[in-house]
Design a protein around this motif. Sequence first.
Motif, PDB file in Angstrom:
ATOM      1  N   ASP A   1      87.260  56.315  43.287  1.00 55.14           N
ATOM      2  CA  ASP A   1      86.381  57.113  42.450  1.00 55.14           C
ATOM      3  C   ASP A   1      85.849  56.244  41.308  1.00 55.14           C
ATOM      4  O   ASP A   1      86.506  56.042  40.294  1.00 55.14           O
ATOM      5  CB  ASP A   1      87.143  58.313  41.882  1.00 55.14           C
ATOM      6  CG  ASP A   1      86.253  59.268  41.090  1.00 55.14           C
ATOM      7  OD1 ASP A   1      85.119  58.875  40.737  1.00 55.14           O
ATOM      8  OD2 ASP A   1      86.690  60.394  40.820  1.00 55.14           O
TER       9      ASP A   1
ATOM     10  N   THR B   1      84.213  67.080  38.687  1.00 54.12           N
ATOM     11  CA  THR B   1      84.975  66.389  39.708  1.00 54.12           C
ATOM     12  C   THR B   1      85.283  67.324  40.878  1.00 54.12           C
ATOM     13  O   THR B   1      85.767  68.440  40.689  1.00 54.12           O
ATOM     14  CB  THR B   1      86.288  65.841  39.120  1.00 54.12           C
ATOM     15  OG1 THR B   1      85.985  64.984  38.029  1.00 54.12           O
ATOM     16  CG2 THR B   1      87.076  65.088  40.188  1.00 54.12           C
TER      17      THR B   1
ATOM     18  N   ASP C   1      85.709  57.723  37.767  1.00 56.36           N
ATOM     19  CA  ASP C   1      86.982  57.731  37.057  1.00 56.36           C
ATOM     20  C   ASP C   1      87.303  56.334  36.537  1.00 56.36           C
ATOM     21  O   ASP C   1      87.855  56.186  35.449  1.00 56.36           O
ATOM     22  CB  ASP C   1      88.102  58.224  37.986  1.00 56.36           C
ATOM     23  CG  ASP C   1      89.394  58.471  37.226  1.00 56.36           C
ATOM     24  OD1 ASP C   1      89.377  59.277  36.271  1.00 56.36           O
ATOM     25  OD2 ASP C   1      90.419  57.847  37.577  1.00 56.36           O
TER      26      ASP C   1
END
Length: 402
Positions: free
Chosen positions: A222, A396, A225
Amino acid sequence: MPADLAVIGLGSLGLPLAQAAVAAGIPTVGYRTGPDHGSLSAAELRRMLSGGFRQPAGPAELGRVRTAVICAPTSRSADGGLDLGQVEAAARTLAERLRPHTTVILESPVHPGTTEEFLRPLLEEGSGLRAGRDFHLAYSPSRVDPGNRDFTPANTPKVIGGLTPACTESAATFYGRLTDKVVRARGPREAETVQLLETNYRHVNIALVNEMAALCHDLGVDLWDVIRCAETKPFGFQAFRPGPGVGGHAAAQDVTGPAGRGLRMVELAQQVNSRMPRYVVKRAATLLNEHGKSARGARVLLLGVTYKPDVADLQSSPAPEIAIRLRELGAAVSYHDPHMPSWSVLDRPVPRAEALYEAAADADLTILLQHHRTYDLQGLSVKAQLLLDTRGATPTGAAHRL
């Protein structure tokens, strides 16, 4: 009342300067150099006119001002260089009316050396005056960020490089009426190279995160992130985020020096960033395929087609190329953008979705290209059958991210 300032070029660079000058109480005239890519709301125009702004001005008015700032656009030419056609036209028009003691400043994005080697001869030959002796000449890189409410001309430092120290001080006196801080460069070439460095810094760093986006997708990492965590580092890192392509008026510049040495990093960044629309379309086709649908015949809704959030400007937006490539795959493309009531690609109108949520529910795939603040991404993620978020703006897990 005679104007103090002429802003030559009323596009994305000139209009903000004219607005700031009027707000500072400087009588200002605007002069168009061509089909300028800039716009004002009716309320903004009323405020400027009530503040004494006059546009479009006739050429004669250029000879009645104390300061003239050339903000003509410099788009890419056919050979990949900068097209200085509008700068040249502006300089010739100004030169015919240039008076002694006038301060002339160039803000257009140009290669180092342009102020001295290109603009200066045009002004001197057309006016019969000498730069640095009869009139002041300087360069100041434009630092306009359309739609940014945090940084305005008033609180953004202004870099100035004059042909002579007196030229620098004259330009500094003018900009001191607009901004809290003036930074003096050693000369025009240094000031021009500031613009080169600032522009290429953006493009190179965006290229890095664009490559990271593709790599992280392949690795199942990700990236959003990763960036969230990395930007907590208080030194040595500035967060940039990937996207479907790099738009805007400040194109990356790969300048070749006298020894034939160019900016290899910039050339590579241009290649990386120019591939992003293709990568978005590839991801879109893969997502459709993974959900049992083909790109051919698929209904694809593009959200946000301007190059920047909350700005009605299509300059170098990646949206047209994405629409073209989706059409080539046989997809039926529509769009929604609160700032663009109509949109055409290759002279072919793209259908506009009037009812956003219904259109997202009906589309086989919705692609978020630009995150305008009016978009309720949580609601859209619920309504959309399939949502590809190229900006990492959705909550998310609510969509597939670039």
